[in-house]
Scaffold this active site. Structure first.
Site, PDB file in Angstrom:
ATOM      1  N   PRO A   1       7.317 -23.842  17.437  1.00 49.92           N
ATOM      2  CA  PRO A   1       7.713 -23.841  16.025  1.00 49.92           C
ATOM      3  C   PRO A   1       6.903 -22.887  15.149  1.00 49.92           C
ATOM      4  CG  PRO A   1       7.718 -26.076  16.861  1.00 49.92           C
ATOM      5  CD  PRO A   1       7.108 -25.226  17.950  1.00 49.92           C
ATOM      6  N   TYR A   2       5.635 -22.695  15.464  1.00 49.41           N
ATOM      7  CA  TYR A   2       4.838 -21.744  14.683  1.00 49.41           C
ATOM      8  C   TYR A   2       5.440 -20.342  14.751  1.00 49.41           C
ATOM      9  CZ  TYR A   2       0.954 -18.610  13.522  1.00 49.41           C
ATOM     10  OH  TYR A   2       0.184 -17.610  12.990  1.00 49.41           O
TER      11      TYR A   2
END
Length: 418
Positions: free
Chosen positions: A219-220
């Site tokens: 997700p980063y």
């Protein structure tokens, strides 16, 4: 007989006299009123004169005016590890700097160091604000005359992003949109965007170039890529100058010992490997946890490109200098050399002089085996190359700061949201 004596109910000095049905104030009373009015007018005139002679009366804050020859840079996340180092370099280069930070990851202590180094009026200001608050962000842009934005503010831990993805999409992607909208609304024409090699995911070929497909696996990285996409889509119909810097694993600290990395204790588990090494060397944690020893690499541990924070902020400053209206520049910022985690740990042991205990654990979700850069494009176009490439030396500089700042920047400062 009629009683000819009268009792006065009104003092003589304030009685009215009647003449032809009209009341007139006693001349003495009228004179007192006029005197008071004249005195008040004189005092008001004196106050206005004194205010006009004050330097601040006729001039607005220097931060609210564009000044020829002075570049006013908004540094979002400027109280954080990388952002504070960038603010320091900008100030050293005679730029005007506004730091905006909500202190969720940053340190007010870093801002105080900068304020002590550059106390002159019009050099540095700090604004406590959350970029998720569009109203507050627009107010900041309305009240300040920015020439450029360096957008660092973001949560930035791969492991944490897998546990709390929505936080990352909101903090990185949504907040970048708020900043971009404010820039467009207020005519700020230059953006230096802090991105990451995590947008590439786990490429099949090394080293990574700017043309390597972006296939993030956590997700980063996904949130950063989304933010990049928003910026690039907006730019298609904009004359804004855009620089996107995708950098690799950041280490080190200010060589003069003024700034360093001081993550919050509750985030140590998700933090950088350098912070974990130093915590182990100082005995804050019992040992270093190396996650993953079965990757397809020479020693089984992950391979990364470690870039010194001083080199990194130098790349941002060069990007600011080279930014051109209507143009987009996208650059990898790394050394071009990969080092394994085991190599890193050995360098850290030598830098600290401590035989750090190492525990080998299963892989961490979202990690990738090997990532290092091809920095040839940034060398060609921005004349930038990494100077601090001695891993042990960079760690040694950071270690000196850690040893002299056992409690980071000291007691954390809490500011109430207004």
């Amino acid at each position: 007989m009629l009683n000819s004596s009268r009792t006065r109910t009104t003092p003589r000095s304030v009685r009215s006299m009647s003449l032809g049905g009209l009341d007139y104030v006693d001349p003495k009373t009228k004179s007192n009123y006029v005197g008071k009015i004249l005195l008040a007018a004189a005092l008001t005139a004196l106050c206005i004169l004194m205010l006009k002679q004050s330097p601040s009366f006729n001039s607005r804050s220097p931060f609210s005016n564009h000044e020829p020859g002075v570049t006013h840079v908004l540094v979002t996340g400027g109280a954080g590890y990388i952002g504070s180092h960038a603010a320091l370099q900008l100030l050293k280069d005679s730029h005007r700097v506004t730091v905006v930070d909500n202190l969720s990851r940053g340190n007010m202590g870093a801002v105080k160091v900068l304020q002590e180094l550059f106390p002159e009026p019009g050099r540095l200001q700090f604004i406590y604000a959350d970029l998720g608050n569009a109203k507050a962000v627009n107010k900041i842009f309305a009240e300040n005359a920015f020439d450029a934005v360096m957008h660092f503010a973001a949560v930035a831990y791969v492991g944490e992003s897998t546990l709390d993805p929505l936080k990352y999409y909101h903090n990185i992607t949504s907040n970048t949109l708020v900043v971009l909208e404010a820039m467009a609304a207020h005519g700020v024409k230059t953006l230096i965007y802090s991105s990451t090699c995590a947008t590439y995911g786990e490429p099949e070929k090394m080293p990574i170039t700017e043309e390597t497909p972006q296939l993030p696996i956590n997700p980063y990285g996904k949130a950063k890529k989304m933010a990049e996409d928003i910026i690039l889509d907006f730019h298609k119909n904009s004359n804004m100058a855009i620089m996107i810097l995708r950098y690799f694993n950041v280490i080190g600290s200010d060589p003069d010992g003024r700034l360093g990395e001081a993550p919050r204790p509750e985030l140590r588990e998700h933090g950088r490997i350098s912070g974990a090494c130093f915590d182990a060397a100082r005995g804050i944690i019992p040992g270093l946890k190396v996650r993953g020893v079965d990757y397809k690499t020479p020693d089984g541990t992950c391979i990364r490109d470690y870039i010194d924070v001083t080199d990194l902020v130098d790349a941002h400053v060069k990007a600011l200098e080279k930014a051109m209206p209507g143009k987009v520049g996208i650059y990898n910022v790394g050394t071009g050399r990969g080092r394994s985690v085991k190599e890193f740990v050995e360098a850290c042991k030598k830098a600290t002089g401590v035989n750090i205990k190492v525990d080998f654990l299963p892989r961490r979700p979202g990690d990738y085996a090997e990532v290092f850069s091809d920095p040839s494009k940034i060398l060609l176009e921005l004349n930038w190359t990494a100077q601090y490439t001695d891993l042990q030396k960079s760690l040694g500089i950071a270690w000196r700061w850690q040893k002299s700042h056992h409690n980071g920047y000291g007691t954390s400062v809490t500011i109430a949201d207004s």
